[in-house]
Structures are given as structure tokens and as C-alpha cells.
Design a protein around this motif. Structure first.
Motif, short mmCIF file in Angstrom:
data_model
loop_
_atom_site.label_atom_id
_atom_site.label_comp_id
_atom_site.label_asym_id
_atom_site.label_seq_id
_atom_site.Cartn_x
_atom_site.Cartn_y
_atom_site.Cartn_z
N HIS A 227 0.84 -1.20 0.00
CA HIS A 227 0.00 0.00 0.00
C HIS A 227 0.88 1.26 0.00
N LEU A 228 1.92 1.27 0.84
CA LEU A 228 2.79 2.43 0.92
C LEU A 228 3.55 2.64 -0.39
N LEU A 229 3.94 1.56 -1.04
CA LEU A 229 4.64 1.67 -2.32
C LEU A 229 3.74 2.29 -3.38
N VAL A 230 2.49 1.88 -3.43
CA VAL A 230 1.52 2.45 -4.37
C VAL A 230 1.36 3.95 -4.12
N LEU A 231 1.18 4.31 -2.86
CA LEU A 231 0.94 5.72 -2.52
C LEU A 231 2.18 6.57 -2.78
N ALA A 232 3.36 6.04 -2.46
CA ALA A 232 4.59 6.77 -2.73
C ALA A 232 4.78 6.98 -4.23
N GLY A 233 4.41 5.98 -5.03
CA GLY A 233 4.51 6.11 -6.48
C GLY A 233 3.65 7.24 -7.01
N TYR A 234 2.40 7.32 -6.55
CA TYR A 234 1.52 8.43 -6.95
C TYR A 234 2.11 9.77 -6.54
N THR A 235 2.60 9.85 -5.31
CA THR A 235 3.11 11.12 -4.79
C THR A 235 4.31 11.61 -5.59
N VAL A 236 5.27 10.74 -5.82
CA VAL A 236 6.48 11.13 -6.54
C VAL A 236 6.18 11.48 -8.00
N ALA A 237 5.44 10.61 -8.68
CA ALA A 237 5.16 10.82 -10.10
C ALA A 237 4.34 12.10 -10.32
N ALA A 238 3.24 12.25 -9.57
CA ALA A 238 2.38 13.41 -9.75
C ALA A 238 3.08 14.69 -9.29
N GLY A 239 3.84 14.60 -8.19
CA GLY A 239 4.55 15.79 -7.70
C GLY A 239 5.59 16.29 -8.68
N LEU A 240 6.36 15.39 -9.26
CA LEU A 240 7.37 15.79 -10.24
C LEU A 240 6.73 16.38 -11.49
N LEU A 241 5.64 15.75 -11.95
CA LEU A 241 4.95 16.27 -13.14
C LEU A 241 4.36 17.66 -12.87
N ALA A 242 3.81 17.84 -11.66
CA ALA A 242 3.24 19.15 -11.32
C ALA A 242 4.31 20.22 -11.32
N ALA A 243 5.48 19.91 -10.75
CA ALA A 243 6.57 20.89 -10.71
C ALA A 243 7.09 21.22 -12.11
N ARG A 244 7.13 20.23 -12.99
CA ARG A 244 7.68 20.43 -14.33
C ARG A 244 6.69 21.14 -15.26
N THR A 245 5.40 20.98 -15.01
CA THR A 245 4.42 21.52 -15.95
C THR A 245 3.68 22.75 -15.41
N PHE A 246 4.04 23.23 -14.21
CA PHE A 246 3.34 24.38 -13.63
C PHE A 246 3.39 25.58 -14.54
N ARG A 247 2.27 26.28 -14.68
CA ARG A 247 2.20 27.48 -15.52
C ARG A 247 1.57 28.62 -14.72
N TRP A 248 2.14 29.80 -14.86
CA TRP A 248 1.61 30.98 -14.18
C TRP A 248 0.36 31.49 -14.89
N GLU A 249 0.30 31.36 -16.19
CA GLU A 249 -0.82 31.93 -16.96
C GLU A 249 -1.59 30.84 -17.67
#
Length: 249
Positions: A227-249
């Protein structure tokens, strides 16, 4: 992360307090926090929900639904409040103005996530306390495992909410992406049909959905490390994508 560390602590604290005031001014904030509390009180006072059921492994309906209703709080906040707030700022050009200010994007996001996480923790604590004190809902066999899984699960859905918030141009777009994600997690927690009454295949699939994994850990199903491995996978993958694709406008 480095931008957050460089941002003055006092500035981050002030920004967090401001974020909290803005969020709590929204009427929907009361619904996000109040609905799960109201539901646990209603369910706990239904006589049929106080009777052990063979289809639930001898548990009462209220026993099954307390973790489900507790999960509603972080899901409401992470899948709707977070992305819709951020998208609303983008839609009103608030983010564009902040982009030329001394406030770093990481600092602003950290403050908003801190507020959301704090509200989620408070809401979960209230639901669980009402279940235990008012309706004699027993604590999980392994409270530490449940707490860790809940923290990991909240981090996972917050990361997914941030991913939506990073790209959604309008509040409507954020809602269109966040609400289906929330509904999917609701199903995996057993909100619509208790997990114990689902076919084995669906029960297994639900364990790979963020709050399905949390519910499984609460019920003692499966291996905690999985369960922890699944949750960590979501956190890392989504967090990295959010940081890379963030847009101000």
C-alpha cells in the motif's frame, strides 16, 4: 524545494496564514469539512447501521463507513479545493501578477498545501473521534499503520491535485478533472458499495487507487508495504509532473 528554503520563514508563515483566511472565506470550505461530520452523525443514528452484518464480516455499517467518511475530507480538499483555488487564481490573473513578485511559486504552493493538509488532518480527526466516542467504533488493529497510510494517501491525492492545479486554466476545467478523480477514490473507499461486498477482482483493483489503499490498510487487508509503495509512487510521479508543468498563466 530550494526556492521554499530560500524564502524567509516569516514570509512563508504570513503567506500560509493569508492562504488559510482566503480559503475559509469560501462557503464551500464549510461543506468540505462539515459534510463528512454530518454524515457520520446521521449514519451513526440509523438503527440498522448499528447491527452487525454477515456480509460485512460481522462488522456494523457504521464501523465500515467511519474510515470511508474520514477519507472524504482530504479527498474533497485535494481534488476540488486545491485545484479549483489555483485555477481560479490563474483565471483572474492573480498568478501572473505573483510571477513578477518576490513570492516564489514553490513558496506559494507550499503555503496552500500546508493549509489544505492542516484542514484535512483536523477533519479526519473529528470524524474518527465522533465515530469512536459517540458510536463505539473500534480503533484499527494497527493504528500506526493506518496513520502512516493515511499520511501517505493524503500526500498522494495532494500531489494529484497539484498536478491538476499546475495546468488547469479555469475553475471549471479544474473541477472537470478533479471531481472524477474524487469520485473514483470515493468508490475505492467503499462510499457507494462497501468494499467487502465487491467481487474479489474489484477489491484488488481498489487497492491500487490512492484512498482504496488507505481503506485496505485500515481494514487490515493486504501487505502494508505494498500500500505504501503504491501511494509513494503516486506522490512522486504526480509531484514531479506538477513541478515540471506548472504554468503561471
Amino acid at each position: 524545494m530550494s526556492a521554499v528554503l530560500r524564502f524567509p520563514r516569516r514570509g512563508l508563515r504570513t503567506l500560509t496564514v493569508t492562504q488559510a483566511k482566503l480559503l475559509l472565506r469560501e462557503p464551500a470550505a464549510l461543506a468540505w469539512l462539515g459534510l463528512p461530520v454530518l454524515l457520520v452523525v446521521i449514519f451513526g443514528n440509523i438503527p440498522a447501521f448499528q447491527t452487525p452484518a454477515a456480509t460485512l464480516g460481522g462488522k456494523r455499517v457504521i464501523d465500515v463507513y467511519v474510515p470511508t467518511l474520514a477519507a472524504m475530507v482530504p479527498l474533497f480538499l485535494a481534488c476540488t479545493a486545491l485545484p479549483m483555488t489555483m485555477a481560479g487564481w490563474r483565471e483572474k490573473d492573480v498568478l501572473r501578477r505573483l510571477s513578477v513578485s518576490p513570492v516564489p511559486a514553490a513558496g506559494m504552493l507550499a503555503a496552500l498545501v500546508a493549509v489544505i493538509a492542516g484542514l484535512a488532518a483536523a477533519g479526519v480527526a473529528v470524524v474518527v473521534a465522533i465515530g469512536a466516542l459517540a458510536f463505539d467504533v473500534s480503533t484499527p488493529a494497527n493504528p500506526g499503520a493506518v496513520l502512516v497510510t493515511l499520511l501517505f494517501g493524503s500526500a498522494a491525492v495532494l500531489a494529484l491535485g497539484l498536478l491538476i492545479a499546475a495546468r488547469a486554466r479555469t475553475g471549471a476545467a479544474a473541477s472537470g478533472l478533479g471531481v472524477p478523480l474524487m469520485v473514483l477514490n470515493f468508490f475505492a473507499t467503499g462510499l457507494y458499495v462497501p468494499i467487502a461486498q465487491l467481487p474479489q477482482v474489484l477489491q484488488r483493483i481498489c487497492e491500487f487507487i490512492p484512498f482504496g489503499a488507505v481503506t485496505a490498510a485500515w481494514s487490515g487487508h493486504g501487505q502494508l508495504w505494498q500500500h505504501l509503495l503504491v501511494l509513494a509512487g503516486y506522490t512522486v510521479a504526480a509531484g514531479l509532473l506538477a513541478a515540471r508543468t506548472f504554468r503561471w498563466e
